[in-house]
Design a protein around this motif. Sequence first.
Motif, PDB file in Angstrom:
ATOM      1  N   GLU A  95     108.418  74.982  70.392  1.00 34.70           N
ATOM      2  CA  GLU A  95     109.527  74.871  71.330  1.00 34.70           C
ATOM      3  C   GLU A  95     109.350  75.868  72.468  1.00 34.70           C
ATOM      4  O   GLU A  95     108.596  76.843  72.360  1.00 34.70           O
ATOM      5  CB  GLU A  95     110.842  75.156  70.598  1.00 34.70           C
ATOM      6  N   ASN A  96     110.062  75.638  73.557  1.00 36.55           N
ATOM      7  CA  ASN A  96     110.030  76.565  74.678  1.00 36.55           C
ATOM      8  C   ASN A  96     110.464  77.954  74.207  1.00 36.55           C
ATOM      9  O   ASN A  96     111.501  78.106  73.565  1.00 36.55           O
ATOM     10  CB  ASN A  96     110.978  76.093  75.789  1.00 36.55           C
ATOM     11  N   GLY A  97     109.656  78.962  74.517  1.00 36.60           N
ATOM     12  CA  GLY A  97     109.950  80.322  74.105  1.00 36.60           C
ATOM     13  C   GLY A  97     109.303  80.732  72.799  1.00 36.60           C
ATOM     14  O   GLY A  97     109.381  81.904  72.421  1.00 36.60           O
ATOM     15  N   THR A 118     109.859  80.205  83.056  1.00 33.35           N
ATOM     16  CA  THR A 118     109.127  81.305  82.417  1.00 33.35           C
ATOM     17  C   THR A 118     110.007  82.527  82.188  1.00 33.35           C
ATOM     18  O   THR A 118     109.839  83.245  81.205  1.00 33.35           O
ATOM     19  CB  THR A 118     107.886  81.689  83.237  1.00 33.35           C
ATOM     20  N   VAL A 119     110.964  82.763  83.093  1.00 31.05           N
ATOM     21  CA  VAL A 119     111.893  83.881  82.923  1.00 31.05           C
ATOM     22  C   VAL A 119     112.824  83.634  81.739  1.00 31.05           C
ATOM     23  O   VAL A 119     113.035  84.505  80.886  1.00 31.05           O
ATOM     24  CB  VAL A 119     112.707  84.113  84.217  1.00 31.05           C
ATOM     25  N   ARG A 177     113.764  84.095  75.251  1.00 27.84           N
ATOM     26  CA  ARG A 177     113.677  83.447  73.940  1.00 27.84           C
ATOM     27  C   ARG A 177     112.541  84.047  73.114  1.00 27.84           C
ATOM     28  O   ARG A 177     112.685  84.284  71.912  1.00 27.84           O
ATOM     29  CB  ARG A 177     113.432  81.956  74.133  1.00 27.84           C
ATOM     30  N   ALA A 178     111.413  84.298  73.778  1.00 27.98           N
ATOM     31  CA  ALA A 178     110.265  84.869  73.072  1.00 27.98           C
ATOM     32  C   ALA A 178     110.597  86.246  72.512  1.00 27.98           C
ATOM     33  O   ALA A 178     110.245  86.571  71.372  1.00 27.98           O
ATOM     34  CB  ALA A 178     109.063  84.939  74.009  1.00 27.98           C
ATOM     35  N   PRO A 216     118.228  91.422  68.449  1.00 27.35           N
ATOM     36  CA  PRO A 216     119.020  90.307  67.922  1.00 27.35           C
ATOM     37  C   PRO A 216     118.510  88.963  68.424  1.00 27.35           C
ATOM     38  O   PRO A 216     118.013  88.845  69.546  1.00 27.35           O
ATOM     39  CB  PRO A 216     120.425  90.602  68.454  1.00 27.35           C
ATOM     40  N   ALA A 217     118.661  87.939  67.600  1.00 23.59           N
ATOM     41  CA  ALA A 217     118.207  86.596  67.959  1.00 23.59           C
ATOM     42  C   ALA A 217     119.190  85.871  68.858  1.00 23.59           C
ATOM     43  O   ALA A 217     118.831  84.859  69.476  1.00 23.59           O
ATOM     44  CB  ALA A 217     117.976  85.773  66.690  1.00 23.59           C
ATOM     45  N   ASP A 218     120.412  86.381  68.947  1.00 25.19           N
ATOM     46  CA  ASP A 218     121.415  85.705  69.765  1.00 25.19           C
ATOM     47  C   ASP A 218     122.335  86.698  70.466  1.00 25.19           C
ATOM     48  O   ASP A 218     123.498  86.407  70.726  1.00 25.19           O
ATOM     49  CB  ASP A 218     122.237  84.746  68.905  1.00 25.19           C
ATOM     50  N   GLY A 219     121.810  87.872  70.787  1.00 26.23           N
ATOM     51  CA  GLY A 219     122.614  88.914  71.409  1.00 26.23           C
ATOM     52  C   GLY A 219     122.758  88.747  72.911  1.00 26.23           C
ATOM     53  O   GLY A 219     122.292  87.766  73.503  1.00 26.23           O
ATOM     54  N   PRO A 220     123.380  89.714  73.556  1.00 27.02           N
ATOM     55  CA  PRO A 220     123.589  89.647  75.013  1.00 27.02           C
ATOM     56  C   PRO A 220     122.283  89.808  75.775  1.00 27.02           C
ATOM     57  O   PRO A 220     121.413  90.585  75.386  1.00 27.02           O
ATOM     58  CB  PRO A 220     124.523  90.830  75.284  1.00 27.02           C
ATOM     59  N   VAL A 221     122.145  89.072  76.861  1.00 30.68           N
ATOM     60  CA  VAL A 221     120.937  89.148  77.683  1.00 30.68           C
ATOM     61  C   VAL A 221     121.314  89.204  79.156  1.00 30.68           C
ATOM     62  O   VAL A 221     122.402  88.791  79.567  1.00 30.68           O
ATOM     63  CB  VAL A 221     119.969  87.959  77.427  1.00 30.68           C
ATOM     64  N   GLY A 222     120.395  89.725  79.956  1.00 29.98           N
ATOM     65  CA  GLY A 222     120.544  89.764  81.403  1.00 29.98           C
ATOM     66  C   GLY A 222     119.215  89.447  82.051  1.00 29.98           C
ATOM     67  O   GLY A 222     118.186  89.324  81.379  1.00 29.98           O
TER      68      GLY A 222
END
Length: 408
Positions: A43-45, A170-171, A176-177, A187-193
């Motif tokens: 999958e993507n990532g 790609t960003v 995801r990667a 974390p697998a589902d934490g906050p991102v920026g």
Amino acid sequence: MTSSFRHVLIAAMTVTLVAVGAPAASADTISVYTASSPLPAGENGDIVKSQPSTYNGAKSTRIQYLSRDNKDKQVAVSGTVLVPNNPWNGPGERPIVAYAPFTFGMGPDCAPSKTLAGEGSSDLVSGFQGGFVNALLGAGFAVAQTDYIGPWVEGGGDHPYVVRLSEAHTVLDVIRAAQRLPGTGLPADGPVGIAGYSEGGSAAAAAAELAATYAPELNVKGVYSGAAPADKAALSKSLDGGMYAGFLGYALIGINQAYPEARLMDLANPAGADLFLKARQTCTLNAVFQFMYKQTSSLTKEGKPVSAYLSQPPFDAIVAENRIGTVKPAMPVLVEHSPMDDVIPAAVGKQMAKDWCGKGANVQWKELTTFTPFFSHALGMTTASTDAAEWLKSAFNGQAGNGNCGRF
């Protein structure tokens, strides 16, 4: 920034480019740059390969991950995941920030995942990349840095420079990667920026537009976009014949890679074809000095500037597809641009912000502080990195605010 430091930077950019040779590479350091054919299913990532890298103050891992180009073809992309050595002291889980790099060049040794590790071809631009990464790490964020698509990964082809869809993919996929990379504690589902400046500013802005549809599971709290080249038609005029004409050359290489059906090279005369071949091997400062003040009218068979072709089919559709500001970002966005920018006119970044405002987005526009009109685009990155880190802190704390649409 002290006056003496500014003078050193300015002097460094006005004298000869000093190339720093790469050390002999081992099998470990090049494995993420070797792609299998066909690519593994995933999958993507998804992570294809990873190995330890080096970076002061952080646990650094180089990765190869799966993403998509502008035609939705799956591709292998390299990058770096960096986790600060210091524990996270903020609320909740440690955030991951995707760092979309500043223009670094086209050659195989220019990739930021190489130069950040002290390898590849290093120049002054590498220091700017490291400064931005350091600001994000210093705020306690993990950093997921993409190299975008390019020749640094075997079979990657030319780098599709400032191509909206591929850079956004790609960003988003490097986040995801990072979430899927074992052994990081992230974390697998934490906050991102997301944060980026110049080429990275447009990549971050494109990712802001596509996040809701391409990666809806990501919990994107905020996006920082600095000095974004959001309108390629405007830049085809402002860069032509100027000090940074090499960046226009990069954009043409990117179009040729991403849209081969447009047959861009059919327009080139022998001098244009020669410049194309040479520019493909350069990193940023080499391109600046080598192609400074080049007029594109001297590179086409008809003697017309590149801008004359971009309003005609098939290039008008390509320009439209790559214009940023047409889709409402789903998260708060800070857009910064220096009014003295000597590469990308501030009006380009401001128009992107206004377009988003018109769609009801939460946009904060801010004029980026620079200390001198000389090299203000490059030097602006030193301020941008601090502004990005501080604003993302606020976004992660739920304090991004409601923007200032209608007041700029």
